[in-house]
Design an enzyme around this catalytic site. Structure first.
Site, short mmCIF file in Angstrom:
data_model
loop_
_atom_site.label_atom_id
_atom_site.label_comp_id
_atom_site.label_asym_id
_atom_site.label_seq_id
_atom_site.Cartn_x
_atom_site.Cartn_y
_atom_site.Cartn_z
N ARG A 8 0.86 -1.19 0.00
CA ARG A 8 0.00 0.00 0.00
C ARG A 8 0.89 1.23 0.00
O ARG A 8 1.66 1.45 0.93
CB ARG A 8 -0.91 -0.02 1.22
CG ARG A 8 -1.82 -1.25 1.15
CD ARG A 8 -2.81 -1.31 2.26
NE ARG A 8 -3.67 -2.49 2.03
CZ ARG A 8 -4.73 -2.80 2.72
NH1 ARG A 8 -5.12 -2.01 3.70
NH2 ARG A 8 -5.43 -3.87 2.44
N GLU A 15 0.65 4.14 0.76
CA GLU A 15 0.17 5.26 1.59
C GLU A 15 1.38 5.98 2.18
O GLU A 15 2.32 5.34 2.62
CB GLU A 15 -0.74 4.72 2.69
CG GLU A 15 -2.03 4.13 2.13
CD GLU A 15 -2.64 3.06 3.03
OE1 GLU A 15 -2.13 2.85 4.14
OE2 GLU A 15 -3.63 2.45 2.59
N ARG A 37 1.51 1.93 13.35
CA ARG A 37 0.67 0.76 13.09
C ARG A 37 0.49 0.43 11.61
O ARG A 37 -0.28 -0.43 11.24
CB ARG A 37 -0.68 0.90 13.77
CG ARG A 37 -1.37 2.21 13.47
CD ARG A 37 -2.54 2.40 14.38
NE ARG A 37 -3.79 2.31 13.67
CZ ARG A 37 -4.97 2.16 14.26
NH1 ARG A 37 -5.05 2.02 15.54
NH2 ARG A 37 -6.07 2.15 13.55
N HIS A 38 1.22 1.15 10.76
CA HIS A 38 1.13 0.88 9.32
C HIS A 38 2.49 0.58 8.73
O HIS A 38 3.49 1.20 9.09
CB HIS A 38 0.56 2.10 8.57
CG HIS A 38 -0.88 2.35 8.88
ND1 HIS A 38 -1.28 3.28 9.80
CD2 HIS A 38 -2.01 1.78 8.39
CE1 HIS A 38 -2.61 3.28 9.87
NE2 HIS A 38 -3.08 2.39 9.02
N GLU A 98 -7.68 -1.98 15.48
CA GLU A 98 -8.31 -2.76 14.41
C GLU A 98 -7.35 -3.87 13.99
O GLU A 98 -6.21 -3.61 13.64
CB GLU A 98 -8.61 -1.85 13.21
CG GLU A 98 -9.20 -2.66 12.05
CD GLU A 98 -9.24 -1.90 10.72
OE1 GLU A 98 -9.50 -0.69 10.73
OE2 GLU A 98 -9.02 -2.56 9.68
N SER A 146 -10.77 -6.27 8.93
CA SER A 146 -11.97 -5.75 8.27
C SER A 146 -12.53 -6.87 7.42
O SER A 146 -11.77 -7.66 6.85
CB SER A 146 -11.65 -4.58 7.36
OG SER A 146 -11.37 -3.43 8.11
N ARG A 165 0.02 -6.76 12.47
CA ARG A 165 -0.88 -6.05 13.38
C ARG A 165 -1.33 -6.97 14.52
O ARG A 165 -1.40 -6.56 15.68
CB ARG A 165 -2.09 -5.54 12.58
CG ARG A 165 -3.04 -4.60 13.28
CD ARG A 165 -2.50 -3.20 13.50
NE ARG A 165 -2.36 -2.34 12.35
CZ ARG A 165 -3.36 -1.67 11.78
NH1 ARG A 165 -4.59 -1.78 12.22
NH2 ARG A 165 -3.12 -0.87 10.75
P1 ATP Z 1 -6.38 0.87 9.14
O1 ATP Z 1 -7.77 1.46 9.27
O2 ATP Z 1 -5.85 0.35 10.43
O3 ATP Z 1 -5.44 1.76 8.40
P2 ATP Z 1 -7.42 -0.50 6.85
O4 ATP Z 1 -8.85 -0.49 7.22
O5 ATP Z 1 -6.92 0.47 5.87
O6 ATP Z 1 -6.52 -0.42 8.20
P3 ATP Z 1 -7.85 -3.09 5.65
O7 ATP Z 1 -7.85 -2.85 4.21
O8 ATP Z 1 -9.12 -3.24 6.36
O9 ATP Z 1 -6.99 -1.94 6.36
O10 ATP Z 1 -6.87 -4.33 5.91
C1 ATP Z 1 -7.20 -5.44 6.73
C2 ATP Z 1 -6.25 -5.53 7.91
O11 ATP Z 1 -4.89 -5.52 7.49
C3 ATP Z 1 -6.35 -4.37 8.87
O12 ATP Z 1 -7.39 -4.58 9.77
C4 ATP Z 1 -4.99 -4.41 9.54
O13 ATP Z 1 -4.94 -5.43 10.52
C5 ATP Z 1 -4.07 -4.81 8.40
N1 ATP Z 1 -3.48 -3.65 7.72
C6 ATP Z 1 -4.07 -2.82 6.85
N2 ATP Z 1 -3.25 -1.88 6.39
C7 ATP Z 1 -2.06 -2.12 6.97
C8 ATP Z 1 -0.80 -1.48 6.90
N3 ATP Z 1 -0.60 -0.42 6.11
N4 ATP Z 1 0.21 -1.99 7.63
C9 ATP Z 1 0.01 -3.07 8.42
N5 ATP Z 1 -1.17 -3.71 8.53
C10 ATP Z 1 -2.20 -3.25 7.83
MG MG Z 2 -10.07 -1.89 7.70
#
Ligand code: ATP
Ligand code: MG
Length: 437
Positions: A219, A221, A227-228, A360, A363, A411
């Site tokens: 990603r 971002e 946490r990312h 979180e 999802s 995570r």
């Molecule tokens: P967040 O709201 O915490 O940024 P997200 O809703 O964008 O996460 P999802 O697409 O729902 O992320 O991804 C499913 C799961 O993968 C998340 O619940 C989290 O545990 C993990 N995850 C998502 N993005 C990341 C990231 N950039 N780095 C580490 N773990 C991630």
């Molecule tokens: Mg999510």
């Protein structure tokens, strides 16, 4: 050195027991510490399983062995042959009286970072020298526990009839309609690194009922948070003939199994990390209920989303529980999540998040498996159905209702172990600044 022979003879340190007392054994590992009292030399040796003291006596030990014991640098790789002796004074209750002491690879001195148990070296520097950081027992403990989690996930999924999918990581277009993708050149075409295996696991589930994967996602971002990561891994799950409640239940079961396996296999590591862990119970709340709760607690919410503080608060209110927040506002979920009318006419969805220990972890939700509805949802999200033609078409030939989720590998390790930074839970992190090691 004959390494085949060494592998046959070698004893893991943790396996040394009463049965070995008085016997000669071969161990190998790294020299963790040396105490030189002149007439006595104590050397602590660690392998991945444990540590043991090697004791040399100036007047009794072979002169050459005694000399090497005193001058070998910390963290050097060594092979030691010696007699096992019960000892009340030695840590662990046994020591080795060396007959030979061979240095296979001497570590340079000084070391670029402090690898003692009480090291205060900051994380970025530790990751710069991850190969050496991995000599530390606490760091090893994190990855041993992550290994247990990964194995337990697979075990649970296979035992409950799942098929493991190995999916492509190079894709031709966005799977989620987001813009946060890493572009790459694929011969004459433009391609991207995958941000999820969403569409692939759906296709497998719609034919084989239960699909799972441990899948790497990228990603792009630009955030830089604790946490990312920009490259992370996910436990992915997808199941046919299921709605969000069926897969929330599956999530609860698999996480409970994963945690119970850690409790069973990693007691030593949990103690080392001073982590108190319980198999979590579950709590189900609608998004509206959480909104009400947060209002009462004077905690702000995100736009069609939980805020970080709200997640934290849920962790405080429901300790050691997986909190499922369901009936999520439709506007807060991606196009492929099934819409669901609320009682008062609100636009809700069959999407959910799972919050564990204030963060979180997952999802998921029921997916849209009806082609016409999918086209409508794409348009509502400002996306063009023609860009998703093959995805939509995959639901035209007997695709049952289905649901699934994705849970962050790092995570989950982070939340279970109470780590302050997700980078602690990944061997070689990729973030906004880091591309090496
Ligand atoms: P967040 O709201 O915490 O940024 P997200 O809703 O964008 O996460 P999802 O697409 O729902 O992320 O991804 C499913 C799961 O993968 C998340 O619940 C989290 O545990 C993990 N995850 C998502 N993005 C990341 C990231 N950039 N780095 C580490 N773990 C991630
Ligand atoms: Mg999510």
């Amino acid at each position: 050195m004959d390494l085949m022979k060494l592998q046959k003879e070698r004893k893991r340190i943790s396996e040394l027991s009463e049965k070995d007392d008085g016997k000669s054994v071969t161990i190998y590992g790294w020299l963790y510490d040396l105490r030189d009292l002149g007439k006595l030399r104590f050397v602590l040796i660690r392998d991945v399983s444990g540590e043991i003291q090697v004791t040399g006596f100036k007047d009794k030990t072979d002169k050459k062995v005694y000399e090497v014991m005193g001058k070998t640098n910390r963290e050097s790789a060594v092979v030691i042959k010696g007699k096992v002796k019960k000892s009340d004074k030695a840590p662990g209750g046994r020591e080795i009286i060396p007959e030979s002491f061979e240095v296979l690879a001497e570590a340079d001195d000084p070391l670029p970072l402090d690898v003692s148990d009480f090291s205060k070296t900051e994380l970025p520097k530790r990751i710069d020298y991850r190969f050496l950081d991995l000599h530390r027992r606490k760091v090893q403990a994190i990855f041993k526990i992550q290994g247990t989690l990964l194995q337990a996930f697979r075990e649970y999924m296979i035992d409950s009839g799942g098929t493991e999918g190995v999916f492509p990581s190079i894709i031709s277009s966005s799977s989620e309609g987001g813009t946060e993708l890493y572009p790459l050149k694929y011969f004459e075409k433009n391609a991207f690194l995958s941000q999820s295996c969403q569409l692939y696991k759906q296709m497998v589930a719609c034919s084989m009922e239960k699909a799972f994967a441990v899948f790497t996602v990228w990603r792009a971002e630009k955030h830089n948070t604790v946490r990312h990561l920009n490259e992370s891994r996910q436990y992915d799950f997808e199941m046919a003939f299921a709605d969000e409640f069926v897969v929330m239940d599956e999530l609860a079961k698999v996480v409970r199994y994963m945690v119970s396996e850690v409790l069973k296999k990693n007691e030593e590591e949990l103690n080392l990390l001073e982590v108190k862990l319980k198999v979590p119970k579950t709590k189900y709340l609608t998004f509206a209920e959480v909104e009400k709760l947060m209002k009462k607690e004077k905690v702000g919410m995100g736009k069609h989303d939980l805020s970080g503080e709200a997640e934290k608060k849920l962790g405080e209110l429901f300790p050691d529980m997986i909190v499922f927040v369901h009936d999520w506002p439709l506007a807060g979920k991606p196009f492929y999540i099934m819409p669901k009318p609320g009682k008062k006419g609100e636009e809700l969805s069959a999407g959910f998040d799972a919050i564990y220990r204030g963060m979180e972890i997952t999802s998921g939700g029921q997916r849209v498996h009806i082609p016409e509805l999918l086209e409508e949802r794409l348009k509502a999200n400002g996306l063009k159905p023609k860009d998703f033609k093959s995805y939509i078409d995959s639901f035209r030939y007997g695709a049952p209702p289905h649901a699934g989720w994705g849970m962050g590998v790092e995570r989950l390790t982070m939340t279970i172990l109470g780590l302050q930074n997700i980078r602690e839970a990944v061997l070689f992190p990729r973030d906004r600044e880091r591309l090496t090691p």
